[in-house]
Write a protein that holds these residues in place. Structure first.
Motif, mmCIF file in Angstrom:
data_model
loop_
_atom_site.group_PDB
_atom_site.id
_atom_site.type_symbol
_atom_site.label_atom_id
_atom_site.label_comp_id
_atom_site.label_asym_id
_atom_site.label_seq_id
_atom_site.Cartn_x
_atom_site.Cartn_y
_atom_site.Cartn_z
ATOM 1 N N GLN A 159 55.599 -35.730 30.678
ATOM 2 C CA GLN A 159 54.817 -36.413 31.626
ATOM 3 C C GLN A 159 53.510 -36.703 31.040
ATOM 4 O OE1 GLN A 159 54.673 -35.012 35.673
ATOM 5 N NE2 GLN A 159 56.996 -34.350 35.549
ATOM 6 N N ARG A 160 52.884 -35.518 30.084
ATOM 7 C CA ARG A 160 51.482 -35.912 29.279
ATOM 8 C C ARG A 160 51.748 -36.935 28.345
ATOM 9 N NH1 ARG A 160 47.086 -33.020 28.504
ATOM 10 N NH2 ARG A 160 45.736 -34.155 27.386
ATOM 11 N N LEU A 161 52.749 -36.983 27.874
ATOM 12 C CA LEU A 161 52.949 -38.383 26.640
ATOM 13 C C LEU A 161 52.651 -39.398 27.406
ATOM 14 C CD1 LEU A 161 56.326 -37.069 24.741
ATOM 15 C CD2 LEU A 161 53.897 -37.316 23.861
ATOM 16 N N SER A 162 53.390 -39.719 28.573
ATOM 17 C CA SER A 162 53.186 -41.071 29.450
ATOM 18 C C SER A 162 51.698 -40.886 29.966
ATOM 19 C CB SER A 162 54.073 -41.157 30.699
ATOM 20 O OG SER A 162 55.570 -41.196 30.125
ATOM 21 N N LEU A 163 51.373 -39.801 30.413
ATOM 22 C CA LEU A 163 49.753 -39.661 31.085
ATOM 23 C C LEU A 163 48.744 -40.241 30.051
ATOM 24 C CD1 LEU A 163 48.078 -39.124 33.428
ATOM 25 C CD2 LEU A 163 47.786 -37.027 32.403
ATOM 26 N N ASP A 164 48.921 -39.917 28.639
ATOM 27 C CA ASP A 164 48.269 -40.360 27.597
ATOM 28 C C ASP A 164 48.518 -41.701 27.093
ATOM 29 O OD1 ASP A 164 47.013 -37.884 27.860
ATOM 30 O OD2 ASP A 164 47.637 -36.950 25.869
ATOM 31 N N GLY A 165 49.474 -42.503 27.712
ATOM 32 C CA GLY A 165 49.605 -43.632 27.143
ATOM 33 C C GLY A 165 50.372 -43.829 25.896
#
Length: 300
Positions: free
Chosen positions: A77-83
Motif C-alpha cells: 500500500q505504501r508503494l501506491s501511496l507514494d505514487g
C-alpha cells in the motif's frame, strides 16, 4: 555512483522484542532494491533507516510464516501511496499463492503500483536483469520455503597501464568495450578477468544441501541462526539453524562475510552468537542488529 549494501530492518524471529523488529532485509544492488521477508513493522523500519519505498524493485518471500510476511500489506500500500508506478516484482513460494493474495489485498486501497507476481515453483532461475541472475532453492522447513541467491556474471576490468601502452583513451575505451576490439587491439589485451559478486539469503531451515548451494562463494551471506548449540534439539524440531550450523555453511561454502540474524527472543547476550560462530568460521562475522548496514565486500 552504484551502491551495494544490506540494510537490516529487523532481526527478531517469531516474536519481536523491544530491540528487535520482525524480519526485514533490503539489499541495495546498483539500481535494484530487493526487499526480503518484510515482517510486521517493515514500513516504519524503512523510515528509521532513511530508505524510501521507491528503492524497492523486488519483494522476495522465503515462506509464509508471519514474521517473514506480515509487513507485505503495508509495503504494497505504501508503494501506491507514494505514487510508484513500478513495476515491482514479487517472488514467493507458489504453494502460498492464496496467502499472498490475502496479504496483497488485506484492506481496500487505491492501487497505483504495478505489482508483478512471479511465484517460485521449483529450484532454479527466478529472474534475470542488469543485476545478473536471481536463483532459488527449496529449504528444509515445516512449511514450503525457498532461499535466494543473486549471482552477477563475470566480466572484464580495464587496466589503465595496458590501455596507455596501446594508446587507447577517452571515448575509444567505451568503443573497445562495445566492439571487443579496436585498431587491432582486443579487449583481452587491455583488461583482466573480473569475478562477479554473489549474495545469498537463507532463512528458516534445517541444515540441508540447499543452504550450502545457495551460499556457495557468496561475498555476503545472510543466514538465520535462531538458536545456540545448547538448544540444537529445538532447532531441529522447529526447522531452524544454530549459530554453529550457520557458520559451518559459511565455512564450507567459501563465504567472505557472514551475517547472522533471526534470533530467538530467549537469548539476551548477542555476543554468544558471534563467539559460537567464530569457533567454526574464520571470516568476518556480523551479528545483525536492527538498522545495521553491511556493505557488500569489494570484489575478490
Amino acid at each position: 555512483m552504484s551502491v551495494r549494501e544490506l540494510v537490516v530492518l529487523g532481526t527478531g524471529s517469531q516474536a519481536p522484542s523491544r530491540t528487535r523488529n520482525h524480519n526485514g532485509y533490503l539489499l541495495r544492488w546498483d539500481a535494484e532494491g530487493l526487499l526480503f521477508d518484510p515482517g510486521e513493522g517493515t514500513q516504519r523500519q524503512l523510515l528509521f533507516a532513511g530508505v524510501p519505498a521507491s528503492a524497492i524493485t523486488r519483494i522476495c518471500l522465503t515462506h509464509f510464516h508471519g514474521d517473514h510476511c506480515l509487513g507485505v500489506p503495508g509495503i504494497v500500500q505504501r508503494l501506491s501511496l507514494d505514487g510508484i508506478a513500478g513495476p515491482v516484482h514479487a517472488h514467493y513460494p507458489a504453494s502460498g499463492g492464496h496467502f499472498f493474495a490475502r496479504l496483497r489485498h488485506a484492506t481496500p486501497f487505491h492501487e497505483v503500483t504495478e505489482l508483478r507476481e512471479e511465484p517460485v515453483e521449483r529450484d532454479g532461475l527466478v529472474a534475470t536483469g542488469p543485476f545478473g541472475e536471481l536463483r532459488a532453492r527449496r529449504l528444509d522447513h515445516p512449511v514450503d520455503a525457498f532461499g535466494y541467491q543473486l549471482v552477477e556474471p563475470d566480466g572484464r576490468r580495464m587496466v589503465p597501464e595496458l590501455l596507455a601502452r596501446h594508446g587507447i583513451s577517452g571515448p575509444d575505451v567505451g568503443e573497445l568495450q562495445r566492439r571487443g576490439s579496436l585498431r587491432g587491439v582486443s579487449l583481452a589485451e587491455v583488461s583482466e578477468h573480473r569475478p562477479g559478486q554473489r549474495f545469498a539469503f537463507v532463512m528458516d531451515t534445517r541444515l540441508c544441501d540447499a543452504a550450502f548451494a545457495l551460499a556457495d562463494q557468496a561475498d555476503l551471506l545472510v543466514i538465520e541462526s535462531t538458536f545456540l548449540t545448547e538448544d540444537k534439539r529445538l532447532a531441529r524440531d522447529y526447522g531452524h539453524l544454530t549459530a554453529a550450523q550457520a557458520a559451518r555453511v559459511a565455512a564450507e561454502s567459501g563465504v567472505r562475510t557472514l551475517v547472522l540474524t533471526h534470533f530467538s527472543q530467549r537469548y539476551t547476550e548477542p555476543e554468544r552468537f558471534h563467539d559460537e560462530a567464530a569457533e567454526v568460521f574464520g571470516g568476518r562475522i556480523v551479528v545483525a542488529t536492527d538498522l545495521t548496514r553491511v556493505a557488500v565486500p569489494r570484489r575478490r
